[in-house]
Design a protein around this motif. Structure first.
Motif, PDB file in Angstrom:
ATOM      1  N   VAL A 262       4.792  18.752 102.278  1.00  0.00           N
ATOM      2  CA  VAL A 262       3.796  19.757 101.928  1.00  0.00           C
ATOM      3  C   VAL A 262       4.447  20.991 101.297  1.00  0.00           C
ATOM      4  N   ASP A 263       5.736  21.229 101.578  1.00  0.00           N
ATOM      5  CA  ASP A 263       6.432  22.359 100.964  1.00  0.00           C
ATOM      6  C   ASP A 263       6.469  22.236  99.443  1.00  0.00           C
ATOM      7  N   GLU A 264       6.540  21.012  98.951  1.00  0.00           N
ATOM      8  CA  GLU A 264       6.553  20.812  97.504  1.00  0.00           C
ATOM      9  C   GLU A 264       5.204  21.183  96.890  1.00  0.00           C
ATOM     10  N   LEU A 265       4.134  20.936  97.610  1.00  0.00           N
ATOM     11  CA  LEU A 265       2.817  21.386  97.153  1.00  0.00           C
ATOM     12  C   LEU A 265       2.787  22.908  97.105  1.00  0.00           C
ATOM     13  N   ALA A 266       3.288  23.533  98.151  1.00  0.00           N
ATOM     14  CA  ALA A 266       3.257  24.990  98.258  1.00  0.00           C
ATOM     15  C   ALA A 266       4.104  25.672  97.195  1.00  0.00           C
ATOM     16  N   SER A 267       5.119  24.997  96.699  1.00  0.00           N
ATOM     17  CA  SER A 267       5.994  25.624  95.705  1.00  0.00           C
ATOM     18  C   SER A 267       5.419  25.588  94.290  1.00  0.00           C
ATOM     19  N   ALA A 268       4.358  24.835  94.066  1.00  0.00           N
ATOM     20  CA  ALA A 268       3.731  24.781  92.743  1.00  0.00           C
ATOM     21  C   ALA A 268       2.949  26.065  92.484  1.00  0.00           C
ATOM     22  N   GLU A 269       2.915  26.477  91.216  1.00  0.00           N
ATOM     23  CA  GLU A 269       2.177  27.686  90.844  1.00  0.00           C
ATOM     24  C   GLU A 269       0.670  27.480  90.999  1.00  0.00           C
ATOM     25  N   ALA A 270       0.190  26.312  90.586  1.00  0.00           N
ATOM     26  CA  ALA A 270      -1.217  25.923  90.708  1.00  0.00           C
ATOM     27  C   ALA A 270      -1.244  24.406  90.821  1.00  0.00           C
ATOM     28  N   LEU A 271      -2.244  23.869  91.516  1.00  0.00           N
ATOM     29  CA  LEU A 271      -2.279  22.435  91.787  1.00  0.00           C
ATOM     30  C   LEU A 271      -3.549  21.779  91.276  1.00  0.00           C
ATOM     31  N   VAL A 272      -3.383  20.560  90.779  1.00  0.00           N
ATOM     32  CA  VAL A 272      -4.486  19.638  90.564  1.00  0.00           C
ATOM     33  C   VAL A 272      -4.177  18.452  91.464  1.00  0.00           C
ATOM     34  N   CYS A 273      -5.049  18.175  92.403  1.00  0.00           N
ATOM     35  CA  CYS A 273      -4.824  17.117  93.385  1.00  0.00           C
ATOM     36  C   CYS A 273      -5.800  15.976  93.119  1.00  0.00           C
ATOM     37  N   CYS A 274      -5.257  14.791  92.845  1.00  0.00           N
ATOM     38  CA  CYS A 274      -6.060  13.614  92.525  1.00  0.00           C
ATOM     39  C   CYS A 274      -6.031  12.654  93.708  1.00  0.00           C
ATOM     40  N   ILE A 275      -7.219  12.342  94.229  1.00  0.00           N
ATOM     41  CA  ILE A 275      -7.313  11.555  95.449  1.00  0.00           C
ATOM     42  C   ILE A 275      -8.415  10.495  95.332  1.00  0.00           C
ATOM     43  N   PRO A 276      -8.105   9.251  95.688  1.00  0.00           N
ATOM     44  CA  PRO A 276      -9.151   8.224  95.701  1.00  0.00           C
ATOM     45  C   PRO A 276      -9.874   8.211  97.043  1.00  0.00           C
ATOM     46  N   THR A 277     -11.070   7.662  97.049  1.00  0.00           N
ATOM     47  CA  THR A 277     -11.760   7.384  98.312  1.00  0.00           C
ATOM     48  C   THR A 277     -11.650   5.891  98.541  1.00  0.00           C
ATOM     49  N   TRP A 278     -10.989   5.535  99.626  1.00  0.00           N
ATOM     50  CA  TRP A 278     -10.726   4.128  99.910  1.00  0.00           C
ATOM     51  C   TRP A 278     -11.358   3.701 101.224  1.00  0.00           C
ATOM     52  N   ASN A 279     -11.095   4.434 102.278  1.00  0.00           N
ATOM     53  CA  ASN A 279     -11.617   4.069 103.605  1.00  0.00           C
ATOM     54  C   ASN A 279     -13.040   4.575 103.748  1.00  0.00           C
ATOM     55  N   THR A 280     -13.969   3.906 103.117  1.00  0.00           N
ATOM     56  CA  THR A 280     -15.353   4.374 103.081  1.00  0.00           C
ATOM     57  C   THR A 280     -15.977   4.435 104.466  1.00  0.00           C
ATOM     58  N   GLY A 281     -16.672   5.513 104.696  1.00  0.00           N
ATOM     59  CA  GLY A 281     -17.391   5.688 105.944  1.00  0.00           C
ATOM     60  C   GLY A 281     -16.572   6.278 107.076  1.00  0.00           C
ATOM     61  N   ALA A 282     -15.265   6.361 106.913  1.00  0.00           N
ATOM     62  CA  ALA A 282     -14.427   6.939 107.964  1.00  0.00           C
ATOM     63  C   ALA A 282     -14.652   8.448 108.015  1.00  0.00           C
ATOM     64  N   ASP A 283     -14.428   9.042 109.168  1.00  0.00           N
ATOM     65  CA  ASP A 283     -14.571  10.488 109.298  1.00  0.00           C
ATOM     66  C   ASP A 283     -13.366  11.240 108.762  1.00  0.00           C
ATOM     67  N   GLU A 284     -12.225  10.579 108.758  1.00  0.00           N
ATOM     68  CA  GLU A 284     -11.000  11.203 108.241  1.00  0.00           C
ATOM     69  C   GLU A 284     -10.107  10.103 107.678  1.00  0.00           C
ATOM     70  N   ALA A 285      -9.028  10.525 107.042  1.00  0.00           N
ATOM     71  CA  ALA A 285      -8.094   9.580 106.406  1.00  0.00           C
ATOM     72  C   ALA A 285      -8.832   8.665 105.441  1.00  0.00           C
ATOM     73  N   ARG A 286      -9.703   9.270 104.637  1.00  0.00           N
ATOM     74  CA  ARG A 286     -10.578   8.496 103.764  1.00  0.00           C
ATOM     75  C   ARG A 286      -9.916   8.016 102.482  1.00  0.00           C
ATOM     76  N   SER A 287      -8.718   8.494 102.161  1.00  0.00           N
ATOM     77  CA  SER A 287      -8.112   8.059 100.903  1.00  0.00           C
ATOM     78  C   SER A 287      -7.312   6.773 101.060  1.00  0.00           C
ATOM     79  N   GLY A 288      -6.821   6.495 102.248  1.00  0.00           N
ATOM     80  CA  GLY A 288      -5.988   5.316 102.440  1.00  0.00           C
ATOM     81  C   GLY A 288      -4.657   5.428 101.716  1.00  0.00           C
ATOM     82  N   THR A 289      -4.211   6.673 101.452  1.00  0.00           N
ATOM     83  CA  THR A 289      -2.962   6.920 100.727  1.00  0.00           C
ATOM     84  C   THR A 289      -2.111   7.945 101.485  1.00  0.00           C
TER      85      THR A 289
END
Length: 168
Positions: free
Chosen positions: A38-65
């Motif tokens: 997560v430190d590498e995320l924090a060191s970026a000036e600005a972020l674009v975060c690309c995330i798929p939805t894989w674990n459909t219907g789950a309450d959390e950990a929905r990307s499966g990545t």
């Protein structure tokens, strides 16, 4: 503002979209499987975060990545004022009740960290039943459906890039 694109993928579609964004933004794209944490995320000036939805219907950990592990660490980091834009991939036909739900999980984590969340999009023009990523009447990022609406992707990406550049 220099954006860094962070993505994770299960099928390769999210990586393809990250590559297309890389060309539009003229920046780097990093697979979250390959970053140091997560430190590498924090060191970026600005972020674009690309995330798929894989674990459909789950309450959390929905990307499966790898995002699923990082999401638990993001709220404990200081992203105060840092521009963060979120893009999600989903299947509006096959999973219309969970369309791009993983965006909301990432959005909520960055919100708790104090990030400046940008790039919200109207749900007009999208076909889906429900999405946890619609917050206060807008998607909390840009939803992309490469399974059913791929002909709309280029225009959606171009418009969104202009939007996040103006909001950053």
């Amino acid at each position: 503002m220099a954006f860094t694109i962070f993505f994770a993928t299960s099928t390769g579609k999210t990586e393809d979209i990250a590559d297309r964004l890389k060309e539009l933004l003229g920046t780097d794209a990093k697979d979250v499987d390959s970053i140091s944490g997560v430190d590498e995320l924090a060191s970026a000036e600005a972020l674009v975060c690309c995330i798929p939805t894989w674990n459909t219907g789950a309450d959390e950990a929905r990307s499966g990545t790898a995002w699923d592990d990082l999401i638990t660490e993001i709220p404990d980091q200081d992203f105060a004022g840092k521009p963060v834009a979120i893009l999600g991939l989903g299947d509006s036909s096959g999973y219309g009740d969970y369309f791009c739900d993983a965006m909301e999980e990432l959005y909520s984590a960055f919100q708790k960290s104090g990030a400046k969340l940008i790039g919200q999009v109207s749900p007009e023009g999208y076909t889906f039943d429900e999405s946890k990523s619609v917050i206060d009447g807008k998607f909390c990022g840009l939803p992309i459906d490469e399974d059913n609406e791929s002909e709309l992707t280029d225009q959606r990406l171009s418009s969104w890039v202009a939007q996040i550049n103006s909001e950053a």
